[in-house]
Design a protein around this motif. Sequence first.
Motif, PDB file in Angstrom:
ATOM      1  N   ASP A   1      37.431  38.740  26.181  1.00  0.00           N
ATOM      2  CA  ASP A   1      36.185  38.321  26.794  1.00  0.00           C
ATOM      3  C   ASP A   1      36.099  38.930  28.201  1.00  0.00           C
ATOM      4  N   LEU A   2      35.384  40.055  28.296  1.00  0.00           N
ATOM      5  CA  LEU A   2      35.258  40.714  29.604  1.00  0.00           C
ATOM      6  C   LEU A   2      34.061  40.139  30.355  1.00  0.00           C
ATOM      7  N   ILE A   3      34.224  39.935  31.628  1.00  0.00           N
ATOM      8  CA  ILE A   3      33.101  39.466  32.427  1.00  0.00           C
ATOM      9  C   ILE A   3      32.221  40.671  32.752  1.00  0.00           C
ATOM     10  N   GLU A   4      30.917  40.493  32.563  1.00  0.00           N
ATOM     11  CA  GLU A   4      29.946  41.586  32.776  1.00  0.00           C
ATOM     12  C   GLU A   4      30.145  42.206  34.155  1.00  0.00           C
ATOM     13  N   THR A   5      30.357  43.512  34.200  1.00  0.00           N
ATOM     14  CA  THR A   5      30.615  44.150  35.492  1.00  0.00           C
ATOM     15  C   THR A   5      29.466  45.029  35.977  1.00  0.00           C
ATOM     16  N   ARG A   6      28.585  45.446  35.048  1.00  0.00           N
ATOM     17  CA  ARG A   6      27.489  46.365  35.379  1.00  0.00           C
ATOM     18  C   ARG A   6      27.990  47.646  36.018  1.00  0.00           C
ATOM     19  N   ARG A   7      29.202  48.049  35.637  1.00  0.00           N
ATOM     20  CA  ARG A   7      29.714  49.356  36.070  1.00  0.00           C
ATOM     21  C   ARG A   7      30.622  49.872  34.960  1.00  0.00           C
ATOM     22  N   PRO A   8      30.875  51.167  34.936  1.00  0.00           N
ATOM     23  CA  PRO A   8      31.768  51.703  33.901  1.00  0.00           C
ATOM     24  C   PRO A   8      33.121  50.985  33.952  1.00  0.00           C
TER      25      PRO A   8
ATOM     26  N   ILE B   1      55.931  40.522  38.318  1.00  0.00           N
ATOM     27  CA  ILE B   1      55.215  41.653  37.714  1.00  0.00           C
ATOM     28  C   ILE B   1      53.795  41.212  37.315  1.00  0.00           C
ATOM     29  N   VAL B   2      53.696  40.014  36.748  1.00  0.00           N
ATOM     30  CA  VAL B   2      52.371  39.519  36.365  1.00  0.00           C
ATOM     31  C   VAL B   2      51.495  39.377  37.609  1.00  0.00           C
ATOM     32  N   ARG B   3      52.076  38.899  38.709  1.00  0.00           N
ATOM     33  CA  ARG B   3      51.287  38.796  39.950  1.00  0.00           C
ATOM     34  C   ARG B   3      50.837  40.172  40.419  1.00  0.00           C
ATOM     35  N   GLU B   4      51.717  41.152  40.315  1.00  0.00           N
ATOM     36  CA  GLU B   4      51.349  42.504  40.757  1.00  0.00           C
ATOM     37  C   GLU B   4      50.216  43.066  39.898  1.00  0.00           C
ATOM     38  N   LEU B   5      50.264  42.786  38.605  1.00  0.00           N
ATOM     39  CA  LEU B   5      49.165  43.243  37.732  1.00  0.00           C
ATOM     40  C   LEU B   5      47.878  42.489  38.068  1.00  0.00           C
ATOM     41  N   ALA B   6      48.008  41.196  38.324  1.00  0.00           N
ATOM     42  CA  ALA B   6      46.816  40.402  38.664  1.00  0.00           C
ATOM     43  C   ALA B   6      46.179  40.936  39.946  1.00  0.00           C
ATOM     44  N   ASP B   7      47.023  41.327  40.902  1.00  0.00           N
ATOM     45  CA  ASP B   7      46.504  41.844  42.172  1.00  0.00           C
ATOM     46  C   ASP B   7      45.839  43.213  42.010  1.00  0.00           C
ATOM     47  N   ALA B   8      46.137  43.891  40.905  1.00  0.00           N
ATOM     48  CA  ALA B   8      45.546  45.215  40.652  1.00  0.00           C
ATOM     49  C   ALA B   8      44.165  45.110  40.019  1.00  0.00           C
ATOM     50  N   LEU B   9      43.757  43.877  39.652  1.00  0.00           N
ATOM     51  CA  LEU B   9      42.455  43.690  39.012  1.00  0.00           C
ATOM     52  C   LEU B   9      41.329  43.748  40.040  1.00  0.00           C
ATOM     53  N   ALA B  10      40.208  44.297  39.584  1.00  0.00           N
ATOM     54  CA  ALA B  10      38.987  44.204  40.381  1.00  0.00           C
ATOM     55  C   ALA B  10      38.501  42.745  40.339  1.00  0.00           C
ATOM     56  N   SER B  11      37.556  42.431  41.197  1.00  0.00           N
ATOM     57  CA  SER B  11      36.977  41.091  41.197  1.00  0.00           C
ATOM     58  C   SER B  11      36.506  40.720  39.779  1.00  0.00           C
ATOM     59  N   ARG B  12      36.939  39.583  39.280  1.00  0.00           N
ATOM     60  CA  ARG B  12      36.604  39.049  37.951  1.00  0.00           C
ATOM     61  C   ARG B  12      37.115  39.921  36.802  1.00  0.00           C
ATOM     62  N   GLY B  13      38.074  40.764  37.114  1.00  0.00           N
ATOM     63  CA  GLY B  13      38.707  41.568  36.061  1.00  0.00           C
ATOM     64  C   GLY B  13      39.577  40.684  35.173  1.00  0.00           C
ATOM     65  N   THR B  14      39.971  41.250  34.029  1.00  0.00           N
ATOM     66  CA  THR B  14      40.714  40.480  33.021  1.00  0.00           C
ATOM     67  C   THR B  14      42.110  41.042  32.823  1.00  0.00           C
TER      68      THR B  14
ATOM     69  N   LEU C   1      47.823  36.525  22.163  1.00  0.00           N
ATOM     70  CA  LEU C   1      47.054  37.203  23.210  1.00  0.00           C
ATOM     71  C   LEU C   1      46.759  36.195  24.314  1.00  0.00           C
ATOM     72  N   TRP C   2      47.307  36.462  25.495  1.00  0.00           N
ATOM     73  CA  TRP C   2      47.018  35.648  26.682  1.00  0.00           C
ATOM     74  C   TRP C   2      45.997  36.389  27.531  1.00  0.00           C
ATOM     75  N   THR C   3      44.977  35.697  27.959  1.00  0.00           N
ATOM     76  CA  THR C   3      44.017  36.330  28.872  1.00  0.00           C
ATOM     77  C   THR C   3      43.749  35.417  30.076  1.00  0.00           C
ATOM     78  N   GLY C   4      43.371  36.041  31.170  1.00  0.00           N
ATOM     79  CA  GLY C   4      42.994  35.296  32.366  1.00  0.00           C
ATOM     80  C   GLY C   4      42.147  36.184  33.252  1.00  0.00           C
ATOM     81  N   HIS C   5      41.349  35.565  34.111  1.00  0.00           N
ATOM     82  CA  HIS C   5      40.423  36.333  34.948  1.00  0.00           C
ATOM     83  C   HIS C   5      40.785  36.247  36.433  1.00  0.00           C
ATOM     84  N   ALA C   6      40.581  37.350  37.115  1.00  0.00           N
ATOM     85  CA  ALA C   6      40.757  37.349  38.571  1.00  0.00           C
ATOM     86  C   ALA C   6      39.583  36.616  39.205  1.00  0.00           C
ATOM     87  N   PRO C   7      39.832  35.979  40.346  1.00  0.00           N
ATOM     88  CA  PRO C   7      38.711  35.310  41.019  1.00  0.00           C
ATOM     89  C   PRO C   7      37.655  36.309  41.484  1.00  0.00           C
ATOM     90  N   ALA C   8      36.448  35.798  41.737  1.00  0.00           N
ATOM     91  CA  ALA C   8      35.356  36.665  42.209  1.00  0.00           C
ATOM     92  C   ALA C   8      35.643  37.145  43.620  1.00  0.00           C
TER      93      ALA C   8
END
Length: 291
Positions: free
Chosen positions: A37-44, A138-151, A284-291
């Motif tokens: 479930d990707l949050i709409e980004t309106r960008r590529p 490592i999970v924190r480092e990946l989470a920090d690599a996400l764009a705003s509201r990335g998954t 499959l575990w999923t989570g979203h980065a904050p806005a």
Amino acid sequence: MTAEDETGPDTSRYVDYLLMNREFTASVVEAAVGSIDLIETRRPLRVLDAGTGAGGALLPLARRVEAAGGDGAVLAVDADERAIETARVHAGDQQAVDLQIADLRDVAAEASQAGGVYDLIWSSDVIWPATFDDPATIVRELADALASRGTLALFTTNYYQSMMLPGHSRIERLIRTASELTWGLPTDGPTHHERLGAWMRQAGLTDVSVTVLPLAASTTLGSPARTYMEQIVWPEMRHAVASRGGEAGMTGADLARAEELLDPASDQWIGADPDGFTVHPTLLWTGHAPA
Ligand SMILES: C[S@@+](CC[C@H](N)C(=O)[O-])C[C@H]1O[C@@H](n2cnc3c(N)ncnc32)[C@H](O)[C@@H]1O
């Protein structure tokens, strides 16, 4: 197995493992990637496949990029050159896929320094304590690599909760313990390999949720399941019995029974069972980065 230490895991057929596991899991990986479930980004879409192995997720990920429109891309990295070569063949002429030999921690750090880059990070069977001493970091480092509201999507074939010796459950549980010993896996505590969701929550991700995608198949001849079990899993179990079975609590009779079931030359060999099957409750575990 590592020649130096026969009590460790059997990693002698690493590329074969990657290929056979890719074929065996193709249907669930496709379903898992399609379900994110990707949050709409309106960008590529910018996607990272962290630890791509033989690249089994690349084509499904490229389809997500294509579906989002624009000139998005998948960056697939792996620390192992053989994996990247294998994945490159699999990706074929996919324009949206870029493959690099790299440590996922470096790629994540670079994205994090840039303020968070990826709309989706996929990582399958990579983050566990056999590879990283502190998987939560490592999970924190990946989470920090996400764009705003990335998954962040962490997938696991859930090897140690799978049925690989159906009809022999007590022996199978003992062998599983022996195998965990070969990999030096903790049996409890904060680094246990079943804590992917906890590490995601601790990394500040929201909407952390888990889905099971069961993979069940006959292990009679002529299927990817048979090939994977016969070439990789049953030999891995046999190695675990021989090297750590006693330590796992197997008696002499258990060791003999396990050897009978796992020796292709035995008339009791599991591969000769015409009703054999395997079940992998992949997660499959999923989570979203904050806005
Ligand atoms: C068990 S394989 C899984 C491969 C693939 N994701 C799959 O699901 O089939 C783990 C992969 O992670 C890679 N890997 C381990 N540590 C890594 C790191 N620090 N950076 C990049 N790749 C890494 C390994 O080289 C290996 O190809």
